[in-house]
Design a protein around this motif. Structure first.
Motif, mmCIF file in Angstrom:
data_model
loop_
_atom_site.group_PDB
_atom_site.id
_atom_site.type_symbol
_atom_site.label_atom_id
_atom_site.label_comp_id
_atom_site.label_asym_id
_atom_site.label_seq_id
_atom_site.Cartn_x
_atom_site.Cartn_y
_atom_site.Cartn_z
ATOM 1 N N VAL A 184 22.597 49.315 62.722
ATOM 2 C CA VAL A 184 22.897 48.355 63.180
ATOM 3 C C VAL A 184 22.778 47.513 62.386
ATOM 4 O O VAL A 184 23.508 45.974 63.123
ATOM 5 C CB VAL A 184 21.108 48.571 64.557
ATOM 6 N N PRO A 185 21.794 46.311 61.873
ATOM 7 C CA PRO A 185 21.449 45.574 60.956
ATOM 8 C C PRO A 185 23.101 45.455 60.378
ATOM 9 O O PRO A 185 23.148 44.671 60.011
ATOM 10 C CB PRO A 185 20.354 45.859 60.287
ATOM 11 N N VAL A 186 22.867 46.227 59.495
ATOM 12 C CA VAL A 186 24.185 46.526 58.191
ATOM 13 C C VAL A 186 25.634 46.111 59.115
ATOM 14 O O VAL A 186 26.057 45.219 58.243
ATOM 15 C CB VAL A 186 24.168 47.658 58.039
ATOM 16 N N VAL A 187 26.294 46.262 60.164
ATOM 17 C CA VAL A 187 26.945 46.502 60.323
ATOM 18 C C VAL A 187 27.411 45.224 60.873
ATOM 19 O O VAL A 187 28.421 44.238 61.308
ATOM 20 C CB VAL A 187 27.144 47.116 62.501
ATOM 21 N N ARG A 188 25.806 43.969 61.874
ATOM 22 C CA ARG A 188 25.820 42.953 62.056
ATOM 23 C C ARG A 188 25.656 42.198 61.175
ATOM 24 O O ARG A 188 26.638 40.995 61.036
ATOM 25 C CB ARG A 188 24.206 42.624 62.891
ATOM 26 N N TRP A 189 25.390 42.202 59.357
ATOM 27 C CA TRP A 189 25.364 41.573 58.678
ATOM 28 C C TRP A 189 27.312 41.500 57.837
ATOM 29 O O TRP A 189 27.252 40.668 57.278
ATOM 30 C CB TRP A 189 25.031 42.303 57.490
ATOM 31 N N ILE A 190 27.801 42.704 58.457
ATOM 32 C CA ILE A 190 29.439 42.613 57.999
ATOM 33 C C ILE A 190 30.066 42.154 58.469
ATOM 34 O O ILE A 190 30.957 40.906 58.605
ATOM 35 C CB ILE A 190 29.633 43.924 57.780
#
Length: 466
Positions: A184-190
């Motif tokens: 979830v945070p990685v997708v948001r970061w991307i």
């Protein structure tokens, strides 16, 4: 997009977890089965070795005590048969828990009497309640003289296997949960730069329409490729801002600078009035004066348009009643000269709207000028003010020739004139200026053909909260 990307990532993680978990679970099942098989095979082979002497001497009592103790300790029935398949010795009890006529047991016994060794069999599963049947041949001088058969319960092994599977399942769920927390945070970061670029694109369009300065995105984190895209967008936004500023400055400067020589030209043409004796030359002089006035009007409207475009987002509250009343009163004088009556209804609500400085005045002047220009003498131009849902509608209705349905959408285009109105003075910029001002005021413009003929232009503006 965020939901789709998260779904893809989680699907891949789930495929990885299950792709590793299922083979691991099967490997554990095979390991537990192999341990049970080797343990029972060792015992069965031991009994096959011990049974050689009792078979040769026909003394089953030599091994019965051993069989009894083994069955009592491990709960595994054991039976020894001769080469004809007849029981020679058993553990305690009449049948020792082994039915030699059972098809499964008989099949294993036949294989052992044929000299075959036992094999692990199908993979052990927690729901498989079939016992483990092993049969080993008893070899004496290389000849099969009988067989030893054991029937072992798999309950303990299946319980152990079930606990292993539960542990693997818990590990898979834990791994999937950790992957979810990380994804979830990685997708948001991307996607953070993508979302910011999407917002910046909308702001860029709004800035172009409203004349405000184009905002930059800046670097908001994310992958290096998206940060580079943000920098490229900022360079593009800066170029667009510079181009728009240069365009507006050129229109404003050109309109302003041309007014002085045009004024001088009008004065010179006026000085020639009465000094031209030739009728043809006098007609040309009159036409030149008309063209100079028309050119002066175009320059004034271009300057108004440039000011409207450059007005930015600076909005001021304006009293609707005072402004509408003042503009109707001023244009009543013009209407009286043309035998046209002006009337206003719906005033007295004390409403206020937000527009650029002098914006509402310019809007009303443009609408009333058009209405008086196209209305026939002896008719009426009416201004109706109505409110609904926090917005106010200012409708200017005339009784002129109106527009065709296919012309209503084009009436606000710059320099557009209906083919039926080419002989009417004007530049075709009035409604374009109104549209620019309304775009900066979060308003809208609507043209319609009311019953009874004529044209109705409706301006919608948001009301300022008291």
């Amino acid at each position: 997009m965020r939901v789709r990307l998260q779904a893809i990532v989680l699907t891949l993680v789930a495929a990885l977890v299950f792709g590793l978990g299922i083979p691991l679970a099967l490997s554990v099942a095979a390991s537990v089965q192999l341990d049970l098989f080797l343990d029972r095979l060792t015992d069965t082979s031991r009994f096959a070795s011990l049974a050689q002497r009792p078979l040769v001497e026909n003394r089953p009592d030599l091994i019965e005590d051993e069989l009894r103790r083994y069955t009592e300790v491990y709960g595994v029935p054991v039976a020894i048969v001769d080469q004809d398949g007849e029981s020679v010795a058993r553990g305690p009890g009449e049948t020792a828990g082994i039915d030699l006529k059972d098809p499964v047991i008989a099949s294993h016994l036949q294989q052992a009497l044929a000299g075959r060794r036992s094999e692990p069999g199908p993979l052990l599963m927690p729901w498989n309640t079939e016992p483990l049947v092993l049969a080993e041949p008893i070899l004496i001088d290389g000849e099969v003289r009988g067989a030893v058969i054991t029937v072992s319960s798999t309950a303990k092994a299946r319980t152990e296997l079930l606990w292993w599977w539960l542990l693997i399942a818990a590990g898979a769920v834990l791994a999937f949960g950790i992957a979810l927390l990380v994804a979830v945070p990685v997708v948001r970061w991307i996607l953070r730069p993508v979302r910011r670029l999407d917002d910046a694109t909308g702001e860029l369009v709004a800035s172009v329409v409203s004349g405000r300065e184009v905002k930059r995105v800046g670097e908001t984190g994310g992958p290096p490729e998206l940060r580079q895209l943000e920098r490229s967008f900022d360079r593009m936004a800066a170029s667009v801002d510079e181009a728009l500023s240069a365009q507006r400055a050129f229109v404003a400067d050109a309109s302003h600078q041309l007014r002085n020589p045009l004024t001088a030209l009008k004065i010179r043409l006026g000085n020639l009035d009465g000094h031209v004796d030739d009728d043809l030359a006098a007609a040309d002089l009159e036409a030149a004066v008309v063209d100079a006035r028309r050119l002066n009007q175009i320059l004034d409207e271009l300057l108004s348009l440039a000011r409207a475009e450059a007005s930015g987002g600076e909005l001021v509250p304006v009293g609707l009643d005072e402004m509408v009343g003042a503009r109707v009163a001023d244009w009543t004088v013009v209407g009286a000269a043309r035998d046209i009556t002006l009337a206003a209804t719906g005033l007295g609500g004390g409403l206020r709207v937000l527009t650029p400085a002098r914006g509402l005045e310019v809007v009303l002047d443009a609408l009333l000028d058009n209405a008086l220009k196209f209305t026939e003498p002896g008719t009426e131009v009416r201004v109706d003010v109505t409110t609904a849902d926090g917005k106010v509608d200012i409708a200017v209705r005339d009784h002129g020739p109106g527009l065709r349905e296919d012309e209503l959408d084009r009436a606000a285009d710059r320099f557009w004139r209906s083919t039926a109105h080419q002989n009417v003075p004007g530049s075709g910029l009035g409604l374009a200026i109104v549209t620019e001002i309304l775009a900066r005021s979060d308003g809208s413009l609507r043209l319609s053909s009311p019953e009874g003929g004529g044209l109705q232009v409706t301006v919608t503006l948001p009301v300022v909260n008291p």
